[in-house]
Design a protein around this motif. Structure first.
Motif, PDB file in Angstrom:
ATOM      1  N   ILE A   1     -14.227   2.119  -7.246  1.00  0.00           N
ATOM      2  CA  ILE A   1     -12.819   2.920  -7.456  1.00  0.00           C
ATOM      3  C   ILE A   1     -13.008   4.515  -7.544  1.00  0.00           C
ATOM      4  O   ILE A   1     -12.468   5.153  -6.806  1.00  0.00           O
ATOM      5  CB  ILE A   1     -11.916   2.584  -8.430  1.00  0.00           C
ATOM      6  CG1 ILE A   1     -11.323   0.938  -8.323  1.00  0.00           C
ATOM      7  CG2 ILE A   1     -10.746   3.449  -9.016  1.00  0.00           C
ATOM      8  CD1 ILE A   1     -10.733   0.500  -9.369  1.00  0.00           C
TER       9      ILE A   1
ATOM     10  N   SER B   1     -11.645   5.839  -4.070  1.00  0.00           N
ATOM     11  CA  SER B   1     -10.186   5.779  -4.494  1.00  0.00           C
ATOM     12  C   SER B   1      -9.674   4.626  -4.566  1.00  0.00           C
ATOM     13  O   SER B   1     -10.123   3.711  -4.149  1.00  0.00           O
ATOM     14  CB  SER B   1      -9.235   6.778  -3.526  1.00  0.00           C
ATOM     15  OG  SER B   1      -9.030   5.868  -2.334  1.00  0.00           O
ATOM     16  N   GLU B   2      -8.522   4.377  -5.583  1.00  0.00           N
ATOM     17  CA  GLU B   2      -8.093   3.161  -6.028  1.00  0.00           C
ATOM     18  C   GLU B   2      -7.051   2.569  -4.582  1.00  0.00           C
ATOM     19  O   GLU B   2      -6.549   3.459  -3.983  1.00  0.00           O
ATOM     20  CB  GLU B   2      -7.001   3.505  -7.148  1.00  0.00           C
ATOM     21  CG  GLU B   2      -6.521   2.183  -7.820  1.00  0.00           C
ATOM     22  CD  GLU B   2      -5.909   2.227  -8.887  1.00  0.00           C
ATOM     23  OE1 GLU B   2      -5.373   1.279  -9.608  1.00  0.00           O
ATOM     24  OE2 GLU B   2      -5.449   3.428  -9.338  1.00  0.00           O
ATOM     25  N   ARG B   3      -7.330   1.214  -4.412  1.00  0.00           N
ATOM     26  CA  ARG B   3      -6.418   0.819  -3.300  1.00  0.00           C
ATOM     27  C   ARG B   3      -5.524  -0.238  -4.085  1.00  0.00           C
ATOM     28  O   ARG B   3      -5.836  -1.128  -4.617  1.00  0.00           O
ATOM     29  CB  ARG B   3      -7.406  -0.145  -2.487  1.00  0.00           C
ATOM     30  CG  ARG B   3      -8.484   0.675  -2.010  1.00  0.00           C
ATOM     31  CD  ARG B   3      -8.180   1.997  -1.148  1.00  0.00           C
ATOM     32  NE  ARG B   3      -9.016   2.802  -1.039  1.00  0.00           N
ATOM     33  CZ  ARG B   3      -9.821   2.983   0.011  1.00  0.00           C
ATOM     34  NH1 ARG B   3      -9.714   2.039   1.212  1.00  0.00           N
ATOM     35  NH2 ARG B   3     -10.795   4.101   0.072  1.00  0.00           N
TER      36      ARG B   3
ATOM     37  N   LYS C   1      -8.589  11.334  -1.235  1.00  0.00           N
ATOM     38  CA  LYS C   1      -8.376  10.930  -2.609  1.00  0.00           C
ATOM     39  C   LYS C   1      -7.056  10.411  -2.717  1.00  0.00           C
ATOM     40  O   LYS C   1      -6.351  10.216  -3.994  1.00  0.00           O
ATOM     41  CB  LYS C   1      -8.783  11.817  -3.834  1.00  0.00           C
ATOM     42  CG  LYS C   1     -10.314  12.345  -3.395  1.00  0.00           C
ATOM     43  CD  LYS C   1     -10.507  13.313  -4.785  1.00  0.00           C
ATOM     44  CE  LYS C   1     -11.975  13.835  -4.595  1.00  0.00           C
ATOM     45  NZ  LYS C   1     -12.994  12.601  -4.534  1.00  0.00           N
ATOM     46  N   TYR C   2      -6.668   9.469  -1.829  1.00  0.00           N
ATOM     47  CA  TYR C   2      -4.993   9.014  -1.819  1.00  0.00           C
ATOM     48  C   TYR C   2      -5.223   7.615  -2.380  1.00  0.00           C
ATOM     49  O   TYR C   2      -5.891   6.558  -1.806  1.00  0.00           O
ATOM     50  CB  TYR C   2      -4.655   9.049  -0.367  1.00  0.00           C
ATOM     51  CG  TYR C   2      -3.173   8.691  -0.356  1.00  0.00           C
ATOM     52  CD1 TYR C   2      -2.260   9.915  -0.294  1.00  0.00           C
ATOM     53  CD2 TYR C   2      -2.635   7.488  -0.184  1.00  0.00           C
ATOM     54  CE1 TYR C   2      -1.163   9.569  -0.410  1.00  0.00           C
ATOM     55  CE2 TYR C   2      -0.985   7.462  -0.094  1.00  0.00           C
ATOM     56  CZ  TYR C   2      -0.524   8.664  -0.245  1.00  0.00           C
ATOM     57  OH  TYR C   2       1.044   8.435  -0.061  1.00  0.00           O
ATOM     58  N   SER C   3      -4.294   7.252  -3.384  1.00  0.00           N
ATOM     59  CA  SER C   3      -4.074   6.001  -3.766  1.00  0.00           C
ATOM     60  C   SER C   3      -3.060   5.225  -2.980  1.00  0.00           C
ATOM     61  O   SER C   3      -1.870   5.342  -2.820  1.00  0.00           O
ATOM     62  CB  SER C   3      -3.515   5.991  -5.142  1.00  0.00           C
ATOM     63  OG  SER C   3      -4.520   6.536  -6.148  1.00  0.00           O
TER      64      SER C   3
END
Length: 436
Positions: A208, A212-214, A357-359
């Motif tokens: 993560i 970045s978080e998915r 850095k897009y969730s």
């Protein structure tokens, strides 16, 4: 759950990164190969001396299935991007199972209704890639995992057709029942693969942090992404659409290309010529995992794509001058088309999301691009069929290579410039904000 499956789950769940990587890669490869057996097996037939309202029958079948597959991509923009982890396995089995049932209908329906069966066959299958990739994205070794999945684009599509030809030539199986039997052979393996993916480890905190978080993306989040990053994403979509058009045309009419080149009696060529393509492409694409910096990795993907685009233009020109043999042209052409196509699946979209850095999730990017890509693919096939052009299959592929290659190379340059400009503006804005 059977004791064997319990032991397998225990084996995979132990903290061992290499074990988890191999398990995920193998599961993804086998799962998508099983889907390809349901989607691509009918292409092993040529369906000669049959027409459909004046159209070549095989072209009508391909267009019908691709229309269903294209619609599936539009549905997938919402369904895949919003899919939760608890529902993936059930959707995978249900969608591929329905596609297999439509191949059985294809075998027994009257000739004029067979294209409808293939339309319904393609309708659920376009969502399989996104569901499988959702197990792999957002990990520090996603490129390596996605390379295993992407190997199916090259190796499995040829292997499935080889099995179909083998069933017809070795066992006297008819062209219309052959697709169902081929899919049926692979279906148990597909079910095992889905279970394998379900046992995979969850993403770690390191994953993560690096990528970045998915998370699922609703309609509001999708619109927000397009407002903020739509211009650069639009450039990537143009490249991807053209790659899809040319790659899909090459893939769908591979049997016709070899027949036109005088090698229709050698079905093994369909697989053998794709093996070196797969090895070269996957080694290069998987190498992206060694680049930790997301910007450098993204640039690596775009620069390689640019080289491939220029390469297919030059090599097609050499083939037309008869400087290069047909076999070598098909192999090198395959590398030039599949490398950037697979880089989009393994690296470019993945690192684009990580760089921003897009969730969110890569599924939204894939399905927006894929929906438009298959729309273009249908358009090209319709043009080939109804333009009454006397251009041969091989020459039409050559024309596509050269036209698309030039456009893609130019758009690669523009996209890099747009991203660089966007990044500079973001940095300057951050500096001005901090100084004030």
């Amino acid at each position: 759950m059977f004791p064997v499956m319990k032991n397998i789950k225990l084996f995979v769940s132990k903290k061992c990164p290499s074990r988890s990587t191999v398990w995920l890669m193998l599961g993804a490869f086998l799962c998508y190969t099983g889907m390809y057996a349901v989607r691509k097996s009918f292409l092993a037939g040529q369906y000669l001396d049959i027409t459909f309202f004046g159209m070549d029958f095989k072209t009508a079948l391909v267009i019908s299935q691709v229309l269903g597959y294209m619609m599936s991509k539009f549905v997938g923009i919402k369904l895949v991007s919003e899919m939760t982890s608890t529902k993936r396995a059930a959707f995978l089995v249900g969608l591929v199972g329905f596609g297999l049932a439509m191949l059985l209908a294809f075998a027994y329906l009257p000739t004029n209704l067979k294209p409808i069966a293939l339309f319904l066959n393609g309708l659920p299958l376009g969502m399989i890639f996104g569901l499988v990739f959702s197990y792999l994205e957002g990990r520090k070794n996603t490129e390596l995992l996605a390379a295993g999945l992407s190997a199916t684009f090259i190796f499995s599509t040829g292997f499935v057709k080889t099995v179909g030809v083998w069933l017809m030539q070795g066992f006297g199986v008819g062209e219309f029942i052959m697709p169902f039997l081929t899919g049926l052979v692979f279906f148990p393996l597909f079910l095992v693969a889905v279970k394998m993916l379900s046992f995979a480890q969850q993403r770690s905190d390191e994953d993560i942090s690096l990528r970045s978080e998915r998370v699922p993306m609703d309609a509001k989040q999708r619109r927000s992404f397009l407002r903020e990053h739509g211009l650069v994403f639009g450039g990537l979509v143009v490249i991807y659409v053209l790659l899809t058009v040319v790659r899909d045309f090459r893939d769908n009419f591979m049997v016709e290309f070899w027949a036109e080149l005088g090698m229709q009696g050698k079905p093994e060529l369909i697989t053998l010529t794709e093996i070196p393509v797969a090895l070269i492409v996957l080694l290069i694409a998987a190498g992206g995992v060694l680049i930790r910096d997301n910007r450098k990795a993204f640039n690596y993907g775009i620069y390689l794509s640019m080289v491939c685009c220029i390469g297919i233009v030059i090599l097609t020109w050499l083939f037309e001058l008869q400087v290069m043999s047909p076999i070598w042209w098909m192999i090198i052409n395959g590398v030039g088309l599949y490398l950037p196509y697979i880089l989009f699946h393994c690296l470019i979209f993945e690192r684009f999301v990580a760089l921003l850095k897009y969730s969110g999730n890569v599924g939204f990017l894939f399905y927006t691009a894929d929906a438009l890509g298959y729309s273009g693919s249908v358009g090209v096939m319709l043009f080939k069929e109804f333009s009454h052009s006397q251009v041969t299959w091989v020459n039409f592929l050559g024309d596509l290579n050269q036209t698309a290659g030039i456009i893609m190379a130019l758009v690669c340059i523009i996209t890099l410039f747009l991203l660089q400009s966007k990044t500079k503006r973001s940095v300057n804005l951050a500096m001005n904000t901090s100084s004030s």
